[in-house]
Write a protein that holds these residues in place. Structure first.
Motif, PDB file in Angstrom:
ATOM      1  N   UNK A  71      28.884  40.420  31.717  1.00 43.22           N
ATOM      2  CA  UNK A  71      30.243  40.701  32.198  1.00 43.22           C
ATOM      3  C   UNK A  71      30.293  41.737  33.323  1.00 43.22           C
ATOM      4  N   UNK A  72      29.421  42.783  33.232  1.00 44.20           N
ATOM      5  CA  UNK A  72      29.508  43.838  34.251  1.00 44.20           C
ATOM      6  C   UNK A  72      29.155  43.333  35.655  1.00 44.20           C
ATOM      7  N   UNK A  73      28.582  42.130  35.735  1.00 42.57           N
ATOM      8  CA  UNK A  73      28.222  41.573  37.038  1.00 42.57           C
ATOM      9  C   UNK A  73      29.260  40.581  37.564  1.00 42.57           C
ATOM     10  N   UNK A  74      30.382  40.435  36.843  1.00 36.04           N
ATOM     11  CA  UNK A  74      31.316  39.366  37.186  1.00 36.04           C
ATOM     12  C   UNK A  74      31.905  39.536  38.595  1.00 36.04           C
ATOM     13  N   UNK A  75      32.180  40.796  38.994  1.00 35.50           N
ATOM     14  CA  UNK A  75      32.770  40.981  40.324  1.00 35.50           C
ATOM     15  C   UNK A  75      31.787  40.638  41.433  1.00 35.50           C
ATOM     16  N   UNK A  76      30.517  40.971  41.203  1.00 38.21           N
ATOM     17  CA  UNK A  76      29.482  40.626  42.184  1.00 38.21           C
ATOM     18  C   UNK A  76      29.369  39.103  42.304  1.00 38.21           C
ATOM     19  N   UNK A  77      29.357  38.436  41.144  1.00 41.33           N
ATOM     20  CA  UNK A  77      29.267  36.971  41.163  1.00 41.33           C
ATOM     21  C   UNK A  77      30.455  36.359  41.894  1.00 41.33           C
ATOM     22  N   UNK A  78      31.647  36.910  41.609  1.00 40.06           N
ATOM     23  CA  UNK A  78      32.844  36.374  42.274  1.00 40.06           C
ATOM     24  C   UNK A  78      32.747  36.520  43.784  1.00 40.06           C
ATOM     25  N   UNK A  79      32.286  37.691  44.196  1.00 44.86           N
ATOM     26  CA  UNK A  79      32.204  37.910  45.635  1.00 44.86           C
ATOM     27  C   UNK A  79      31.176  36.974  46.280  1.00 44.86           C
ATOM     28  N   UNK A  80      30.029  36.807  45.632  1.00 46.20           N
ATOM     29  CA  UNK A  80      29.017  35.894  46.177  1.00 46.20           C
ATOM     30  C   UNK A  80      29.548  34.467  46.233  1.00 46.20           C
ATOM     31  N   UNK A  81      30.311  34.099  45.198  1.00 47.30           N
ATOM     32  CA  UNK A  81      30.895  32.765  45.174  1.00 47.30           C
ATOM     33  C   UNK A  81      31.826  32.585  46.371  1.00 47.30           C
ATOM     34  N   UNK A  82      32.660  33.581  46.611  1.00 42.61           N
ATOM     35  CA  UNK A  82      33.618  33.395  47.694  1.00 42.61           C
ATOM     36  C   UNK A  82      32.921  33.410  49.055  1.00 42.61           C
ATOM     37  N   UNK A  83      31.883  34.240  49.190  1.00 45.36           N
ATOM     38  CA  UNK A  83      31.125  34.233  50.450  1.00 45.36           C
ATOM     39  C   UNK A  83      30.424  32.885  50.652  1.00 45.36           C
ATOM     40  N   UNK A  84      29.786  32.387  49.572  1.00 53.98           N
ATOM     41  CA  UNK A  84      29.095  31.091  49.684  1.00 53.98           C
ATOM     42  C   UNK A  84      30.079  29.989  50.036  1.00 53.98           C
ATOM     43  N   UNK A  85      31.222  29.994  49.351  1.00 53.48           N
ATOM     44  CA  UNK A  85      32.206  28.946  49.605  1.00 53.48           C
ATOM     45  C   UNK A  85      32.656  28.951  51.060  1.00 53.48           C
TER      46      UNK A  85
END
Ligand SMILES: Nc1ncnc2c1ncn2[C@@H]1O[C@H](COP(=O)(O)OP(=O)(O)OP(=O)(O)O)[C@@H](O)[C@H]1O
Ligand SMILES: [Mg+2]
Lengths: 134, 289
Positions: free
Chosen positions: B70-84
């Motif tokens: 869970x503590x990595x969720x914001x990092x994952x979200x940001x990477x997702x949006x950058x990748x998208x």
């Protein structure tokens, strides 16, 4: 008889059946089958692949390019670990279906090929090998 | 790990954030990531600085190995949006992953400076850092892959609609040229739009042309027979055309009975039959030739 080349593919969905037709078509062309024979082989493969997905819970297809003297051939073996076929003679009857098909896939693919071997045991699965020679 | 057995990467990220950002931006420029007009300098700086602060926050938990926690969720979200957004802009998966991988050198450099006199700790820390950044980089590739798959699925759906036109050939005569694989999803759409058009145009004859269908097996035959039967119930005659010699032979061997249906080898022949059934006659005008 010698196996010149072989390949195994897994067949579990209708998308895989499309792939089976494409690959079987490619092998038939490579082995030099006539357009009519190509069409027969591809159609038989389509039938047995779909039976495997619909009734056998998916399975595997092995393609083998054969040579025997100057003869060349293509053998396709469909193998699943599904429920098996309780009465093979009945299943091979034109029009017999437990789904809502035409009941022509098994008997039809037998007529389309030169050789047709079926082995099935209830609870173990079904293996069908079909061969076309040219 | 570090002197007290814990990784110091979280502290280093915190302490050297400004320097890391500058080095990272330099590194990305050097890595030759395609930038041209797509991402402006200021936007990239903004992205990197936001990512760096999210990364720093996430590492404070001490968990550097499970990026799905869970503590990595914001990092994952940001990477997702950058990748998208980068996928949409046409970046390659390599370029997208380099966003993360290019952070390795700046971070390693700082670790090296910090532990210049303790090789063992340095090795441990570099291992933790590389493991973490590899996982984050691979995540962008997975996201890229997922995007592509979604794109292909969307295009397939569009093609389903595109490739099933119902054409009005003449007053009371419809043609349905079928092209490609008749899987059940598509056949459903074909049947529906055909029956719909029959109602709208009150057609008397429908020509189903299967020239573009490579394989006619029992499933395809059954779909054709059902379509013919449904049309017949609405008072419409069906003709199947495009039955090539190899298809005709195969159908016979399969044992499919098409004797109830009018079949023709060519679309043109089927059209003539359709015209005559609708009471039209074609003749070549005399005299002029
Ligand atoms: N791999 C298999 N595993 C278990 N049962 C099978 C398998 N293949 C065929 N069967 C049984 O044999 C029956 C006859 O198969 P066949 O392919 O001839 O007809 P169908 O699949 O019902 O209809 P279609 O004409 O569309 O092929 C099937 O309905 C099914 O009960
Ligand atoms: Mg069948």
């Amino acid at each position: 008889m010698a196996v010149q080349k072989d390949e195994v593919m897994s067949v579990t969905s209708s998308a895989d059946i499309v792939l089976v037709r494409q690959i079987v078509r490619k092998w038939s062309v490579e082995l030099g089958f006539s357009l009519i024979d190509q069409t027969k082989i591809v159609t038989a493969a389509s039938e047995l692949a779909r039976n495997m997905v619909d009734y056998g819970g998916g399975g595997k297809l092995r393609l083998e390019a054969l040579s025997e003297g100057i003869r060349r051939g293509l053998r396709l073996t469909f193998e699943d670990t599904g429920p098996g076929i309780p009465d093979i003679d009945l299943a091979l009857k034109d029009g017999y279906t437990t789904g809502n098909g035409l009941g022509l896939g098994l008997s039809g693919s037998k007529r389309l090929m030169n050789e047709f071997e079926i082995y099935s045991r209830v609870g173990e699965g079904t293996r069908i090998a079909i061969t076309k020679w040219r | 790990m570090s002197l007290n057995g814990k990784t110091t990467i979280p502290e280093i990220l915190k302490k050297y954030q400004a320097e890391l950002l500058t080095d990272w931006l330099k590194e990305q420029a050097a890595a030759g990531i395609r930038r041209d007009n797509f991402i402006k300098e200021t936007e990239l700086r903004q992205q990197c600085s936001e990512f760096l602060s999210l990364l720093t926050n996430a590492t404070q938990s001490g968990n550097l190995s499970d990026i799905f926690a869970p503590e990595w969720s914001q990092v994952r979200e940001m990477l997702t949006s950058i990748s998208n957004s980068r996928t949409r802009q046409g970046f390659t998966p390599r370029d997208i992953a380099l966003f993360v991988f290019s952070f390795k050198r700046p971070l390693f450099d700082h670790l090296r400076k910090e532990f210049a006199h303790n090789g063992e700790v340095l090795a441990d820390e570099i291992w933790s850092a590389t493991d973490l950044l590899d996982k984050l980089g691979l995540l962008t590739t997975e996201i890229y892959q997922k995007n592509r798959e979604e794109l292909i699925a969307r295009q397939q759906e569009e093609m389903l609609e595109l490739s099933t036109p119902v054409v009005k050939l003449w007053e009371g005569i419809l043609a349905l040229p079928l092209i490609g694989t008749l899987d059940s999803a598509r056949t459903q759409i074909v049947m529906e739009s055909l029956l719909q058009m029959i109602v709208e145009t009150s057609s008397q004859v429908v020509i189903i042309d299967i020239t573009g269908v490579p394989t006619v097996d029992t499933l395809v035959a059954q779909h054709l027979l059902k379509t013919v039967a449904a049309a017949r119930l609405m008072g419409t005659d069906c003709i199947i055309s495009g039955i090539r010699p190899q298809i005709a032979q195969t159908i016979v061997h399969l044992g499919v009975d098409l004797s109830d249906v009018t079949t023709k080898a060519k679309l043109g022949d089927a059209f003539l039959v359709a015209l005559s059934r609708s009471g039209f006659k074609i003749s070549r005008s005399e005299g002029e030739f």
